[in-house]
Design an enzyme around this catalytic site. Structure first.
Site, PDB file in Angstrom:
ATOM      1  CG  ASP A  11      30.825 -14.420  28.059  1.00 34.91           C
ATOM      2  OD1 ASP A  11      30.108 -15.313  27.595  1.00 34.91           O
ATOM      3  OD2 ASP A  11      30.595 -13.202  27.917  1.00 34.91           O
ATOM      4  CG  ASP A 105      26.739 -17.632  26.776  1.00 37.02           C
ATOM      5  OD1 ASP A 105      25.922 -17.409  27.692  1.00 37.02           O
ATOM      6  OD2 ASP A 105      26.961 -16.823  25.857  1.00 37.02           O
ATOM      7  CD  GLU A 106      27.545 -13.854  31.562  1.00 34.93           C
ATOM      8  OE1 GLU A 106      27.866 -12.851  32.222  1.00 34.93           O
ATOM      9  OE2 GLU A 106      26.631 -13.846  30.702  1.00 34.93           O
TER      10      GLU A 106
END
Length: 485
Positions: A11, A105-106
């Site tokens: 993350d 973002d993950e």
């Protein structure tokens, strides 16, 4: 269940805000808030400097400004976020072919499918440290938090526990030690309503949830939800890492700073949104059967209207025609605050000339009661560039050309001063700070908003991802929204 902590969850920390601080040297170490900058906007991401003042994601921008008035409030730059995300995902695929992106973002990574046979906790921790350094390198300095465990659940919670810039590997057999002291809200699917129901029956921690009789949970929460939470509380999560996630729909929506009542302007916005959706369909080689228009009125009452065709299409003329017709089915005379267009029922082929006669349409509609929470988006408050409605023989309309606006944080380039970003705009003027990620903090200059020497700029691609660089001034790709919005 797995015998090794071979699932990694990565993350990126405060991703949108971190990209802005990377590309804007004058904002490094200062509070930065990315999201809707208008009076109806919401926060998409707040930097850790802003979080110290109580600003968080999904908070209304007005409340964030009250808590942290000295922060930089920026609208989203999704081209920059997308390119940075691609560099990270490419790095993850060096570890394993099984990478499941969750958002920009993950992502999850299944190390068991990778080339390394050593899946001991020590080996995984070493590789996770190397991954963090590699991500920092390919993104120009962004940090990431990494968790590793025997399941997606444990890996996700482990990464959350060590934010920002942290690392936690949960060895097999120690999951209960990690989970049981935590509040039940840590378990996915336990929101405020479910949490309150559990508190009423005396369950406050994950350990208490794990020890509760499953029949009691089913009685309190229902069959599916009660059974699922009982398993998760015991760390029984057998979900696989799935590298490709099938899209169910393609959509775009905008939230307006002021309610719109002009039918011609609403039609022009529908045209623009429909065009953006069709551009994405074409780019991803998809087509769809159902066109949906979402309309949120001034009082938050939300309507959706849909039309389903006999076969899939990516023809912008067809989508425009249906979207316009669906818009007229709702009384918008009191004012519209949000408008959206979507296409669902996706397929990877197009049946040519299917809709010439307009046959096969089935109109459906649905009305949602007043929403308690707005699904505002970071892109909705961006200044719209000049657009022109698409004219068809069936329903010609006048050309609509809104005044040119600049949004805070937007990348620009000036003929004489080079590259920079919009510091602020208003009263037919725009203020620009001239700096880039590669320069020191730069000077601030103000221009007329229609200055012909000033133009929007799309930043160069990141070499780490292997894309061909461009001059930044002729990128035809439409703006795209992140999955979480």
């Amino acid at each position: 269940m797995r015998r090794e902590p071979s699932i990694i969850h990565l993350d990126l920390d405060a991703f949108f805000a971190a990209v802005e601080q990377r590309d804007k040297p004058s904002l490094r170490g200062k509070p930065v808030i990315v999201g809707g900058v208008g009076v109806r906007g919401v926060v998409a991401t707040a930097s850790y400097e802003a979080r110290k003042f109580g600003v968080r994601s999904a908070m209304r921008t007005a409340e964030a400004r009250a808590r942290c008035p000295h922060a930089a409030y920026l609208s989203g730059r999704f081209a920059a976020y997308r390119m940075t995300s691609r560099a990270v995902m490419a790095t993850l695929r060096e570890l394993s072919p099984l990478v499941e992106p969750v958002s920009f973002d993950e992502a999850y990574v299944d190390l068991a499918a990778g080339p390394s046979a050593d899946l001991s906790p020590a080996a995984i921790e070493r590789r996770a440290h190397e991954l963090k350094e590699r991500v920092r390198s390919v993104t120009g300095g962004l940090t990431a938090s990494v968790g590793a465990g025997t399941s997606k659940l444990v890996a996700k919670i482990a990464s959350d526990l060590r934010k920002p810039d942290g690392l936690l590997v949960v060895a097999a057999g120690t999951e209960a030690d990690l989970l049981h002291p935590m509040p039940v809200s840590r378990i996915p699917g336990v929101g405020p309503a479910t949490g309150e129901r559990l508190r009423r029956v005396g369950i406050h921690t994950v350990g208490e949830l794990a020890r509760a009789a499953e029949s009691d949970l089913v009685a309190a929460l229902g069959q599916a939800h009660g059974h699922s939470l009982a398993r998760l509380a015991r760390a029984e999560d057998d979900r696989e890492v799935v590298p490709l996630r099938e899209s169910k729909s393609v959509s775009a929506e905008d939230t307006f700073e002021r309610d719109i009542v002009d039918p011609a302007l609403l039609t022009a916005h529908v045209d623009r949104l429909a065009t953006r959706v069709c551009e994405r369909l074409i780019r991803e080689r998809l087509s769809g059967r159902t066109v949906t228009v979402k309309i949120r009125l001034f009082d938050f009452t939300t309507y959706t209207r849909s039309a389903t065709l006999a076969g899939p299409t990516d023809d912008v003329r067809v989508v425009l025609r249906l979207a316009r017709r669906l818009l007229t089915e709702v009384d918008t005379s009191a004012g519209v605050r949000l408008l959206g267009v979507g296409v669902s029922g996706l397929a990877d082929w197009v049946q040519e000339d299917l809709f010439a006669s307009g046959m096969g349409e089935e109109a459906t509609d649905a009305k949602d009661s007043k929403d308690a929470v707005e699904a505002e988006n970071a892109e909705g408050d961006r200044g719209a560039t000049t657009f022109q409605s698409t004219e068809t023989a069936a329903s010609p309309i006048q050309e609509v050309e809104p005044p040119r606006r600049w949004s805070p944080g937007q990348d620009v380039a000036h003929t004489d001063y080079g590259r920079g970003w919009v510091w602020g705009a208003g009263q037919r003027r725009v203020t620009v700070r001239f700096e880039t990620a590669e320069t020191p903090p730069g000077p601030v200059r103000t221009f007329a908003s229609d200055d012909p020497d000033l133009a929007p700029y799309t930043p160069l691609t990141w070499p780490a991802y292997g894309e061909e660089p461009n001059d930044g001034l002729a990128d035809p790709a439409p703006r795209r929204r992140p999955p979480y919005l």
